[in-house]
Design a protein around this motif. Sequence first.
Motif, PDB file in Angstrom:
ATOM      1  N   VAL A 524      26.544  -6.651  14.438  1.00  0.00           N
ATOM      2  CA  VAL A 524      26.659  -8.005  15.775  1.00  0.00           C
ATOM      3  C   VAL A 524      25.650  -7.143  17.073  1.00  0.00           C
ATOM      4  O   VAL A 524      25.150  -6.146  16.958  1.00  0.00           O
ATOM      5  CB  VAL A 524      27.882  -6.949  16.696  1.00  0.00           C
ATOM      6  CG1 VAL A 524      27.770  -7.747  18.436  1.00  0.00           C
ATOM      7  CG2 VAL A 524      28.709  -7.329  15.511  1.00  0.00           C
ATOM      8  N   PRO A 525      24.442  -8.148  16.791  1.00  0.00           N
ATOM      9  CA  PRO A 525      23.180  -7.945  17.135  1.00  0.00           C
ATOM     10  C   PRO A 525      23.434  -8.127  18.712  1.00  0.00           C
ATOM     11  O   PRO A 525      24.460  -8.793  19.411  1.00  0.00           O
ATOM     12  CB  PRO A 525      21.807  -9.498  17.049  1.00  0.00           C
ATOM     13  CG  PRO A 525      23.516 -10.584  16.771  1.00  0.00           C
ATOM     14  CD  PRO A 525      24.427  -9.451  16.033  1.00  0.00           C
ATOM     15  N   ASP A 566      28.231 -15.046  13.709  1.00  0.00           N
ATOM     16  CA  ASP A 566      28.528 -15.257  15.109  1.00  0.00           C
ATOM     17  C   ASP A 566      28.368 -17.010  16.138  1.00  0.00           C
ATOM     18  O   ASP A 566      27.262 -16.077  16.290  1.00  0.00           O
ATOM     19  CB  ASP A 566      29.841 -14.562  15.811  1.00  0.00           C
ATOM     20  CG  ASP A 566      30.625 -14.539  16.457  1.00  0.00           C
ATOM     21  OD1 ASP A 566      30.617 -14.901  17.376  1.00  0.00           O
ATOM     22  OD2 ASP A 566      31.919 -13.781  16.341  1.00  0.00           O
ATOM     23  N   PRO A 567      29.031 -17.512  16.083  1.00  0.00           N
ATOM     24  CA  PRO A 567      28.247 -18.278  17.549  1.00  0.00           C
ATOM     25  C   PRO A 567      27.839 -18.001  18.643  1.00  0.00           C
ATOM     26  O   PRO A 567      26.573 -18.033  19.104  1.00  0.00           O
ATOM     27  CB  PRO A 567      29.627 -19.219  16.972  1.00  0.00           C
ATOM     28  CG  PRO A 567      30.054 -19.329  16.492  1.00  0.00           C
ATOM     29  CD  PRO A 567      30.434 -17.832  15.670  1.00  0.00           C
ATOM     30  N   ASN A 573      19.916 -14.880  18.245  1.00  0.00           N
ATOM     31  CA  ASN A 573      19.053 -15.357  16.872  1.00  0.00           C
ATOM     32  C   ASN A 573      17.567 -16.282  17.145  1.00  0.00           C
ATOM     33  O   ASN A 573      16.657 -15.810  16.650  1.00  0.00           O
ATOM     34  CB  ASN A 573      19.633 -16.060  16.361  1.00  0.00           C
ATOM     35  CG  ASN A 573      19.352 -16.879  14.954  1.00  0.00           C
ATOM     36  OD1 ASN A 573      18.642 -18.130  15.272  1.00  0.00           O
ATOM     37  ND2 ASN A 573      19.478 -16.900  13.587  1.00  0.00           N
ATOM     38  N   ARG A 574      18.219 -16.924  18.402  1.00  0.00           N
ATOM     39  CA  ARG A 574      16.621 -18.014  18.509  1.00  0.00           C
ATOM     40  C   ARG A 574      15.636 -16.881  19.025  1.00  0.00           C
ATOM     41  O   ARG A 574      14.705 -16.856  18.735  1.00  0.00           O
ATOM     42  CB  ARG A 574      17.658 -19.086  20.126  1.00  0.00           C
ATOM     43  CG  ARG A 574      16.422 -19.570  20.680  1.00  0.00           C
ATOM     44  CD  ARG A 574      16.707 -20.422  21.902  1.00  0.00           C
ATOM     45  NE  ARG A 574      17.990 -21.047  21.436  1.00  0.00           N
ATOM     46  CZ  ARG A 574      19.398 -20.960  21.996  1.00  0.00           C
ATOM     47  NH1 ARG A 574      19.357 -19.972  22.228  1.00  0.00           N
ATOM     48  NH2 ARG A 574      20.421 -21.683  21.506  1.00  0.00           N
ATOM     49  N   PRO A 611      25.735 -21.100  11.372  1.00  0.00           N
ATOM     50  CA  PRO A 611      26.266 -21.739  12.256  1.00  0.00           C
ATOM     51  C   PRO A 611      24.494 -21.805  12.898  1.00  0.00           C
ATOM     52  O   PRO A 611      24.017 -22.555  14.184  1.00  0.00           O
ATOM     53  CB  PRO A 611      26.998 -20.884  13.896  1.00  0.00           C
ATOM     54  CG  PRO A 611      27.505 -20.116  12.928  1.00  0.00           C
ATOM     55  CD  PRO A 611      26.872 -20.090  11.344  1.00  0.00           C
ATOM     56  N   ALA A 612      23.570 -20.966  13.233  1.00  0.00           N
ATOM     57  CA  ALA A 612      22.338 -20.948  12.941  1.00  0.00           C
ATOM     58  C   ALA A 612      21.326 -22.049  12.814  1.00  0.00           C
ATOM     59  O   ALA A 612      20.515 -22.123  13.284  1.00  0.00           O
ATOM     60  CB  ALA A 612      21.818 -19.472  12.759  1.00  0.00           C
ATOM     61  N   GLU A 613      22.147 -23.156  12.019  1.00  0.00           N
ATOM     62  CA  GLU A 613      21.141 -23.764  12.071  1.00  0.00           C
ATOM     63  C   GLU A 613      20.791 -25.103  12.559  1.00  0.00           C
ATOM     64  O   GLU A 613      20.351 -25.479  12.725  1.00  0.00           O
ATOM     65  CB  GLU A 613      22.160 -24.859  10.813  1.00  0.00           C
ATOM     66  CG  GLU A 613      22.127 -26.694  10.386  1.00  0.00           C
ATOM     67  CD  GLU A 613      20.793 -26.031   9.119  1.00  0.00           C
ATOM     68  OE1 GLU A 613      20.152 -26.980   8.906  1.00  0.00           O
ATOM     69  OE2 GLU A 613      20.678 -24.706   8.779  1.00  0.00           O
TER      70      GLU A 613
END
Length: 672
Positions: A524-525, A566-567, A573-574, A611-613
């Motif tokens: 988990v980030p 996870d969303p 992620n961004r 979800p990262a799409e």
Amino acid sequence: MGKSQKKRAMRRHNPMRVPDSHLPRGIAPASTSSNKTEAVLPIIKKGKNVVGTLIGRLTDPEEEVIVEAAGALRNLCIDGGYEICAEMYNKNILAPLRRSSPKYLSLSLYNPMGEGSKHLGFQISSTLAQYIDNSNTAPENAQKVVYEFAENVITILWCLSETSNKALNAVNNLGLVPFLMAFLSSRDRLPLATVTSVAQCLYVLTDDNPPVGDEIRANLSYVSCLLDIAKARGVQDVKRKNPATEERALTLGILACGILRNLAPFPPPSSIASVDLDKEIILPLLVPVISSVSLHEETSIVRGFVQSEKPDVNHRDPKHLPRSDHKSETELGFERIEMKLRAVQLALEILTGVCATLPDPDLDPGANDDGEIEDEVLDNENAMDETPDDSMALDDTPKKTNSHTSNTPSFLSTLLEPLLTLIQPTELSFLTPSPHAPTTSALGAIHIAAFECLSNAFLALAVSPGSAVSDVSTGQRVWGSVWVALTSVGNPAEVVPGSARAMIWDVAVGVLWGVGTVWPGKIVPEEGLARVLIALCDARKGDDDDDAAVRIKCIGALSALAQHGDPASLDVNRVIVSYLLSLLVPGSTGTETMLQAVESLIDIFADERAPAEGNFRAGNVLEALAGAIEHVRRAVRGINRKKEGGRELRRHGEEVRDNLIAFVRYRRALKV
């Protein structure tokens, strides 16, 4: 994924520092030899050309002066580091050591192992033989001085051998193996301190040094002697029941394990050839060593010593030499703790090698050395249509660049708990100024070595996944423990370059990378942690291999965080993706860093259903990757295959380049 290796750093300071009780005092009693020390002490006090002048004293007609000079040079070797040792070598310290000494020390080599005798320059051994064979009649003070002189000379040779390849070759030419093995074979009749210094010298000389290694492997009696020491935890019969003796005996056993591992594998008909060295010898001895120590407890004891007596334990004023053998209980306590901590450090150093189980990558014998065909294909790919034929594109799915296979390290479960404990700093680990500098130095070295063990273990596990991979909680616990330790170490942007804190950060990111690779998308980030890794990566902007290695490990760890599905992790992620895209700009970083950034971006967006799409499309990642193809092509073609590691890097770069092309084609074919 890169291979982490065992480290040689900090061996001088000091996995087995020779205690101050062994400062030399001459052959005669102190009362009659004090005038002799006057020939040495002014040199140290004056401070000009100390090394050269002391080396000159090694040919003094007075034997006591030779002993004093050797002791002073030994101290300079240990505390002065590589620069002092290099100066000694450049000023030809080996010449007086190689030359015959005065009568008392002019001795022929004694070899109790039955190989006859060889001439050896500093010739200590026949007098040692007299004391071994006539221990009840030899003068006690004379024995002590010869042992200490031998110990000083051996320590000088050990330190010189780590200075440069030239110095190592010169030490090799002395033919030390029979001389050193004679001490080990007679260990039960010699002082443990002297025998242990011999083992330390052999440990260094057998580390990636074929001349010495081949000579020992070829002699079955040498190998049997080392095996006996390792099995007996140093000595066969420790009659003196005191902590210092037991710690030194344990250190001797650990060193024997290290020497054997340096020498492995052993050819038949040696009986050890059929022995599983790691499983049957090394791990049974070393795992209890690292499991039984409590760094916080040792720190507390040191604090108690400091408060009770407050001796000036860090100060070594040469004007106090020679000094009395008497030591207070506090000084002896400090000595025992340092010896214990250095034994743990040494055990970890050896275990780092045990953990480094990754195979070397196999080079494809059919690969095109010049890479011209591949480059021509790539030039054609750069001109590919915006709407390629779907059937062809779908066949070009990205290939995994890691194809290594090996057995999952079964020892990981045994080592994990003590290693996670040893990476946690104590209140004295980085304290400056320290109330006891040797303890602080040893603690920092232990933390670094424990991190190196973990790094090697998880990098090995990352390329040979087994049943442990399904245990996600283990990965999350290791990740959490590492970050707890790093929080105590301090912000990487604020640590002093080259310090123990900085070295810990450099090694620890390898653990994070390995854990993230073993359990991709399961960590988990947190944005704060991601930004710390980004800051560390930016801080290592140098062109040397060490900085490049740290950047690669940081990017690998960031990739693991960005793959969390996870969303709620999309913001992190961004941030990570934006940073990785910035590394694709030519000139912003080195070739290896850019290749790792490309690999990471492909891994992060390997599944278009994740979800990262949304971040992939919103950030125009596809176009950025397509635009980077030409930069990658040029960078790969610019890799010099003639440099060390160049062929492997070129091969890896070609794989990344091909994967990038296939990924772009595949993504465009989706027409999303």
